[in-house]
Scaffold this motif. Structure first.
Motif, PDB file in Angstrom:
ATOM      1  N   ARG A 165     -31.308  25.088 -25.736  1.00  0.00           N
ATOM      2  CA  ARG A 165     -30.246  24.950 -26.721  1.00  0.00           C
ATOM      3  C   ARG A 165     -30.228  23.882 -27.608  1.00  0.00           C
ATOM      4  NH1 ARG A 165     -25.302  23.870 -22.579  1.00  0.00           N
ATOM      5  NH2 ARG A 165     -23.974  24.136 -24.579  1.00  0.00           N
ATOM      6  N   SER A 166     -29.359  23.864 -28.600  1.00  0.00           N
ATOM      7  CA  SER A 166     -29.314  22.447 -29.455  1.00  0.00           C
ATOM      8  C   SER A 166     -28.316  21.742 -29.178  1.00  0.00           C
ATOM      9  CB  SER A 166     -28.930  23.358 -30.831  1.00  0.00           C
ATOM     10  OG  SER A 166     -29.826  24.142 -31.287  1.00  0.00           O
ATOM     11  N   PHE A 167     -28.729  20.202 -29.202  1.00  0.00           N
ATOM     12  CA  PHE A 167     -27.829  19.034 -29.189  1.00  0.00           C
ATOM     13  C   PHE A 167     -27.563  18.471 -30.372  1.00  0.00           C
ATOM     14  CE2 PHE A 167     -29.650  20.358 -25.015  1.00  0.00           C
ATOM     15  CZ  PHE A 167     -28.609  20.262 -24.030  1.00  0.00           C
ATOM     16  N   ASP A 168     -26.457  18.077 -30.483  1.00  0.00           N
ATOM     17  CA  ASP A 168     -26.165  16.956 -31.741  1.00  0.00           C
ATOM     18  C   ASP A 168     -26.486  15.749 -31.349  1.00  0.00           C
ATOM     19  OD1 ASP A 168     -24.542  19.023 -33.113  1.00  0.00           O
ATOM     20  OD2 ASP A 168     -23.256  18.990 -31.380  1.00  0.00           O
ATOM     21  N   LEU A 169     -26.194  15.283 -29.939  1.00  0.00           N
ATOM     22  CA  LEU A 169     -26.549  13.660 -29.649  1.00  0.00           C
ATOM     23  C   LEU A 169     -27.083  13.764 -28.233  1.00  0.00           C
ATOM     24  CD1 LEU A 169     -25.846  10.599 -30.037  1.00  0.00           C
ATOM     25  CD2 LEU A 169     -23.691  11.312 -29.194  1.00  0.00           C
ATOM     26  N   ALA A 170     -28.034  12.793 -27.880  1.00  0.00           N
ATOM     27  CA  ALA A 170     -28.472  12.511 -26.576  1.00  0.00           C
ATOM     28  C   ALA A 170     -28.454  11.042 -26.327  1.00  0.00           C
ATOM     29  CB  ALA A 170     -29.937  12.940 -26.473  1.00  0.00           C
ATOM     30  N   PHE A 171     -27.881  10.629 -24.939  1.00  0.00           N
ATOM     31  CA  PHE A 171     -28.096   9.430 -24.615  1.00  0.00           C
ATOM     32  C   PHE A 171     -29.197   9.390 -23.476  1.00  0.00           C
ATOM     33  CE2 PHE A 171     -23.589   9.822 -25.770  1.00  0.00           C
ATOM     34  CZ  PHE A 171     -23.306   8.237 -26.240  1.00  0.00           C
ATOM     35  N   VAL A 172     -30.333   8.586 -24.022  1.00  0.00           N
ATOM     36  CA  VAL A 172     -31.484   8.575 -23.137  1.00  0.00           C
ATOM     37  C   VAL A 172     -31.848   7.167 -22.524  1.00  0.00           C
ATOM     38  CG1 VAL A 172     -34.148   9.012 -23.449  1.00  0.00           C
ATOM     39  CG2 VAL A 172     -32.572  10.216 -24.856  1.00  0.00           C
ATOM     40  N   ASP A 173     -32.012   7.178 -21.506  1.00  0.00           N
ATOM     41  CA  ASP A 173     -32.438   6.002 -20.784  1.00  0.00           C
ATOM     42  C   ASP A 173     -33.574   5.537 -20.965  1.00  0.00           C
ATOM     43  OD1 ASP A 173     -32.302   3.650 -18.898  1.00  0.00           O
ATOM     44  OD2 ASP A 173     -32.423   4.743 -17.019  1.00  0.00           O
ATOM     45  N   LEU A 174     -34.055   4.246 -21.099  1.00  0.00           N
ATOM     46  CA  LEU A 174     -35.619   3.992 -21.428  1.00  0.00           C
ATOM     47  C   LEU A 174     -36.285   3.923 -20.285  1.00  0.00           C
ATOM     48  CD1 LEU A 174     -35.493   0.891 -23.852  1.00  0.00           C
ATOM     49  CD2 LEU A 174     -36.127   3.151 -24.145  1.00  0.00           C
ATOM     50  N   ARG A 175     -35.934   3.723 -18.973  1.00  0.00           N
ATOM     51  CA  ARG A 175     -36.641   3.912 -17.746  1.00  0.00           C
ATOM     52  C   ARG A 175     -36.296   5.114 -16.883  1.00  0.00           C
ATOM     53  NH1 ARG A 175     -38.235  -2.005 -15.384  1.00  0.00           N
ATOM     54  NH2 ARG A 175     -38.971  -2.852 -17.367  1.00  0.00           N
ATOM     55  N   LEU A 176     -36.888   6.156 -16.853  1.00  0.00           N
ATOM     56  CA  LEU A 176     -36.784   7.365 -16.109  1.00  0.00           C
ATOM     57  C   LEU A 176     -37.920   7.481 -15.118  1.00  0.00           C
ATOM     58  CD1 LEU A 176     -36.088   9.556 -19.344  1.00  0.00           C
ATOM     59  CD2 LEU A 176     -34.511   8.652 -17.741  1.00  0.00           C
ATOM     60  N   GLY A 177     -37.658   6.532 -13.813  1.00  0.00           N
ATOM     61  CA  GLY A 177     -38.737   6.700 -12.932  1.00  0.00           C
ATOM     62  C   GLY A 177     -39.967   6.169 -13.368  1.00  0.00           C
ATOM     63  N   SER A 178     -41.098   6.879 -13.317  1.00  0.00           N
ATOM     64  CA  SER A 178     -42.350   6.451 -13.821  1.00  0.00           C
ATOM     65  C   SER A 178     -42.613   6.788 -15.144  1.00  0.00           C
ATOM     66  CB  SER A 178     -43.561   7.361 -12.788  1.00  0.00           C
ATOM     67  OG  SER A 178     -43.258   8.678 -13.078  1.00  0.00           O
ATOM     68  N   HIS A 179     -41.598   7.536 -15.612  1.00  0.00           N
ATOM     69  CA  HIS A 179     -41.663   7.627 -17.305  1.00  0.00           C
ATOM     70  C   HIS A 179     -40.740   6.820 -18.300  1.00  0.00           C
ATOM     71  CE1 HIS A 179     -42.688  11.355 -15.162  1.00  0.00           C
ATOM     72  NE2 HIS A 179     -43.630  11.646 -16.365  1.00  0.00           N
ATOM     73  N   SER A 180     -41.192   7.014 -19.232  1.00  0.00           N
ATOM     74  CA  SER A 180     -40.418   6.013 -20.528  1.00  0.00           C
ATOM     75  C   SER A 180     -39.622   6.947 -21.205  1.00  0.00           C
ATOM     76  CB  SER A 180     -41.404   5.256 -21.253  1.00  0.00           C
ATOM     77  OG  SER A 180     -40.829   4.669 -22.212  1.00  0.00           O
ATOM     78  N   GLY A 181     -38.477   6.635 -21.563  1.00  0.00           N
ATOM     79  CA  GLY A 181     -37.671   7.280 -22.458  1.00  0.00           C
ATOM     80  C   GLY A 181     -38.084   7.251 -23.853  1.00  0.00           C
ATOM     81  N   LEU A 182     -38.891   6.261 -24.189  1.00  0.00           N
ATOM     82  CA  LEU A 182     -39.483   5.997 -25.454  1.00  0.00           C
ATOM     83  C   LEU A 182     -40.291   7.384 -25.637  1.00  0.00           C
ATOM     84  CD1 LEU A 182     -40.273   2.135 -25.906  1.00  0.00           C
ATOM     85  CD2 LEU A 182     -38.461   3.260 -27.051  1.00  0.00           C
TER      86      LEU A 182
END
Length: 455
Positions: free
Chosen positions: A57-74
């Motif tokens: 689905r399409s999103f207009d906006l996302a709030f993304v945390d930079l630290r997602l466990g072992s992954h990077s939000g970047l």
């Protein structure tokens, strides 16, 4: 001119928002804050679920945390933007620094929100995203209008009762979400009316996209509408989300829908019924919230009978039909638009207006090309005129009134009547023999008459 979308849109515009954070408390806080404002919210805790959500689905906006466990939000930001290039991303983190902020912006983020944050700060970030998207939509609309060459040239003011009825109906239907079919000859301003419906609607703050059905082949038209994935066909060198996805929450205008290939019509019908589609070369089913306005200069009823247009698609599109009258049925509008075009196109030359003969020619011409032909005629006149006024001599020859044709009983020599009659018969027949037979003369006599009159 119809109002700008940024003035007509509601300040509390509804967005579809993705929240990506591995902390349950943050997800709950964001969901509560956003849903109170009327937004649709999807919350996930990791990068994979975020990518899956954005794929469907399409999103207009996302709030993304930079630290997602072992992954990077970047690393997630480019993937989300690939799925939805118009998506605005707000990075959230408890480890705020100048370096991470700069890197996030480089990766495509639009804003940066350090933890802890308040509902007021969240609301401010949403308002910023809304204003940014409105500005982008307005710029895109101006760019599209520049390409069509119609910026500021056509308004919806009219003295014609038929046109006034069309505009009144358009205003009424704008508030609803029903599909609209705009019918009228080429050049009457169907696209302008479609854009006005969007600007008067609750979707005004979102995108207004245009797809011209006759300008693309079936394969390219499907890709333009629904998008494609890289490698779907020879020239697909990168993913393309398509106009349907780009119009999320807004309006998609399908110009000259009657020219859509029959092979593509079932896929459009499915989208109109279920709001679901797949990109070319992909098997992921996606959903989109898009209003459809279609336009045609063709007789769709004849196309249905001939098998060139699906009957079920016709009825699905034709929930509300708006007929735009041709310019020849709006004689009072001709001078209004001619003067508007002259003011726009002749501004640098400071042309004062039209001579009486020019006005007479404009009023008595039938304008088969409608407003587009009128604009072209005025533009030509502006180019060739060297004085303060546009005269009859500055118009194309087709606009110059012709002398009255010969009528039976006119006080003229018989030869002129004979010449005109022979010319008309020759133009309406396939051979000289057929013409001679109709004229009740032999071929030799016809040859002599042609020589006499220089035919």
């Amino acid at each position: 001119m119809f109002m700008d979308s940024d003035r007509s849109a509601k300040s509390n515009e509804t967005l579809t928002i993705l929240v990506v954070d591995d902390e349950t408390s943050i997800r709950k806080m964001l969901m509560t804050s956003l849903e109170v404002e009327g937004h649709r919210v999807v919350c996930v805790s990791n990068s994979q679920d975020a990518a899956d959500a954005a794929a469907h689905r399409s999103f207009d906006l996302a709030f993304v945390d930079l630290r997602l466990g072992s992954h990077s939000g970047l690393d997630l930001i480019p993937a989300l933007i690939t799925q939805s290039p118009w998506m605005k991303i707000v990075v959230i983190t408890a480890y705020a620094s100048i370096d991470t902020a700069v890197q996030a912006i480089r990766n495509g983020a639009a804003d940066y929100l350090p933890k802890p944050f308040t509902p007021a700060q969240v609301a401010a970030a949403v308002r910023t995203a809304i204003e940014l998207r409105r500005l982008e939509n307005r710029v895109q609309g101006l760019q599209d209008a520049l390409q069509r060459g119609d910026v500021g040239e056509i308004d919806l003011n009219s003295r014609s009762p038929a046109m006034q009825r069309a505009v009144s109906l358009a205003r009424q239907v704008a508030a609803a979400d029903a599909m609209v079919l705009v019918r009228g000859e080429s050049g009457t301003g169907k696209g302008v009316l479609a854009r006005a419906i969007h600007s008067w609607s609750p979707r005004a703050g979102k995108a207004f996209s245009v797809v011209s059905c006759p300008s693309l082949s079936g394969e390219l038209l499907e890709s333009e509408l629904f998008g494609h994935v890289k490698g779907a066909f020879t020239s697909a060198v990168r993913d393309n989300p398509g106009r349907v996805a780009a119009s999320e929450g807004g309006t998609l205008f399908l110009d000259e829908i009657g020219e859509m290939p029959v092979s593509l019509q079932p896929k459009l019908l499915r989208f109109l019924q279920d709001r679901e589609y797949e990109r070319v070369g992909d098997n992921i089913t996606r959903r989109a919230d898009v209003r459809i306005i279609a336009a045609t200069n063709a007789n769709l009823e004849d196309a249905v009978r001939a098998g060139r247009f699906r009957e079920d698609l016709y009825y699905r599109l034709n929930v509300v039909q708006i007929d735009v009258p041709p310019l020849r049925e709006r004689p009072d509008d001709v001078i209004h638009f001619a003067e508007r075009f002259l003011k726009l196109l002749g501004a640098r030359k400071r042309i004062a207006g039209f001579t009486p003969a020019a006005v007479n020619a404009l009023q008595h011409y039938t304008w088969p090309g409608n407003l587009r032909e009128l604009r072209n005629a005025v533009e030509r006149a502006v180019i060739v005129t060297t004085g303060d006024y546009v005269g009859l001599e500055h118009f194309p020859a087709s606009l110059v009134p012709k002398p009255d044709e010969i009528q039976i009983g006119d006080p003229i020599p018989l030869d002129q009547v004979e010449e005109l009659h022979i010319r008309r018969i020759l133009s309406a027949t396939k051979s000289l023999e057929q013409a001679a037979e109709i004229l009740n003369i032999d071929s030799a006599t016809l040859w002599r008459r042609r020589k006499k009159y220089g035919i």
